[in-house]
Design an enzyme around this catalytic site. Structure first.
Site, PDB file in Angstrom:
ATOM      1  N   GLU A  48      60.320   7.308  -3.296  1.00  0.00           N
ATOM      2  CA  GLU A  48      60.407   6.131  -2.431  1.00  0.00           C
ATOM      3  C   GLU A  48      59.034   5.587  -2.077  1.00  0.00           C
ATOM      4  O   GLU A  48      58.057   6.333  -1.966  1.00  0.00           O
ATOM      5  CB  GLU A  48      61.165   6.438  -1.120  1.00  0.00           C
ATOM      6  CG  GLU A  48      62.671   6.507  -1.249  1.00  0.00           C
ATOM      7  CD  GLU A  48      63.185   7.903  -1.429  1.00  0.00           C
ATOM      8  OE1 GLU A  48      64.396   8.074  -1.691  1.00  0.00           O
ATOM      9  OE2 GLU A  48      62.376   8.852  -1.327  1.00  0.00           O
ATOM     10  N   THR A  49      59.004   4.269  -1.881  1.00  0.00           N
ATOM     11  CA  THR A  49      57.851   3.545  -1.347  1.00  0.00           C
ATOM     12  C   THR A  49      58.370   2.682  -0.208  1.00  0.00           C
ATOM     13  O   THR A  49      59.435   2.074  -0.320  1.00  0.00           O
ATOM     14  CB  THR A  49      57.202   2.663  -2.428  1.00  0.00           C
ATOM     15  OG1 THR A  49      56.726   3.501  -3.488  1.00  0.00           O
ATOM     16  CG2 THR A  49      56.055   1.851  -1.873  1.00  0.00           C
TER      17      THR A  49
END
Length: 278
Positions: A48-49
């Site tokens: 995830e970002t």
């Protein structure tokens, strides 16, 4: 035209750099398009970002959008903790009486900020039994009872493996798992095994380019909801789960129950501070 934006990469569910689950955090995401956010998430190639934005709901300290390399998520666990850690370090929000409120697509998420760790309360969860034998046919290990689809924002296929040794040495069919969960709009699968005080968790999302998530907050939340519904734990109980050793990490997840509320927590450490040109 690119803009220089504050950036941090935080290791979550560990106090030791490189041993937890990293999340990339763009601390000033305002002005980025959906396409730019998705492109950045694909480029970091982390599970995830996140992108920090001004809040739009009353009571929220900040807003966050969460992207995998392929799609946006309504909520995720380790990005929630890692983003809160980065936001506090950057001075973008200050806890009040040890509390922060994060706004994301699933709604408002309550966080508790302690001396050396953070935790979040699962914003909601719901369980649906999976009767299709394909739900667990991809697992080459004995499974206890029926699998469940556990909706914690992301929807995880959750099953209990009979024995920690069987889980740690699991053989599984990634293609068969992806063929089951992807058409249903699920996030992936989280498996756990418990022996006495010891709990081990593994999470898989091969259809999203994540063969195995090193240490998964929402997956652990889903497993905790599964255990609560099964009567394995109850109000006032707590435990610490281990995850990530099969992929060279050593994450620890604190799980606590208050009635039907489930709190997921752990330590965080910043590994990278700098700027991103987006």
């Amino acid at each position: 035209m690119t803009v220089s934006r504050r950036f941090a990469q935080v290791d979550v569910f560990t106090a030791i750099p490189l041993m937890g689950n990293p999340v990339a955090v763009v601390l000033d995401g305002e002005g980025l398009s959906d396409a730019q956010m998705q492109a950045m998430a694909a480029w970091t190639n982390l599970s995830e970002t996140t992108f920090v934005l001004p809040p739009t709901q009353a009571g929220a300290d900040y807003r966050v959008r969460i992207f995998t390399p392929k799609t946006e998520l309504p909520f995720a666990g380790h990005p929630t903790l890692g983003t809160a850690h980065a936001v506090i370090e950057a001075g973008l929000a200050t806890p009040r009486a040890g509390r922060l409120v994060q706004e994301c697509k699933v709604g408002l998420v309550d966080l508790t900020v302690g001396a050396d760790r953070l935790s979040f309360r699962l914003p909601r969860y719901a369980l649906t039994e999976l009767t299709d034998p394909e739900a667990t046919a991809w697992i080459n290990a004995p499974v206890k009872g029926a699998a469940q689809a556990v909706d914690v924002g992301p929807v995880w296929l959750v099953a209990e493996v009979d024995g920690i040794d069987a889980l740690e040495n699991l053989a599984h069919d990634e293609a068969r798992l992806a063929a089951f969960y992807v058409p249903k709009g699920m996030t992936g699968a989280t498996l756990y095994a418990a022996e006495g005080e010891r709990v081990v968790v593994r999470s898989f999302a091969p259809g999203d380019g994540i063969p195995e998530d090193p240490v998964c907050g929402s997956g652990n939340g889903a497993a905790a909801a599964f255990r609560l519904a099964a009567g394995q734990v109850g109000d006032g109980d707590s435990y610490r789960a281990s995850q990530g050793r099969q992929v060279g990490r050593d994450g620890w997840i604190d799980v606590r129950f208050e009635g039907v509320d489930i709190h997921i927590g752990g330590q965080c450490v910043t590994v990278i501070n700098g700027t991103a040109q987006i």
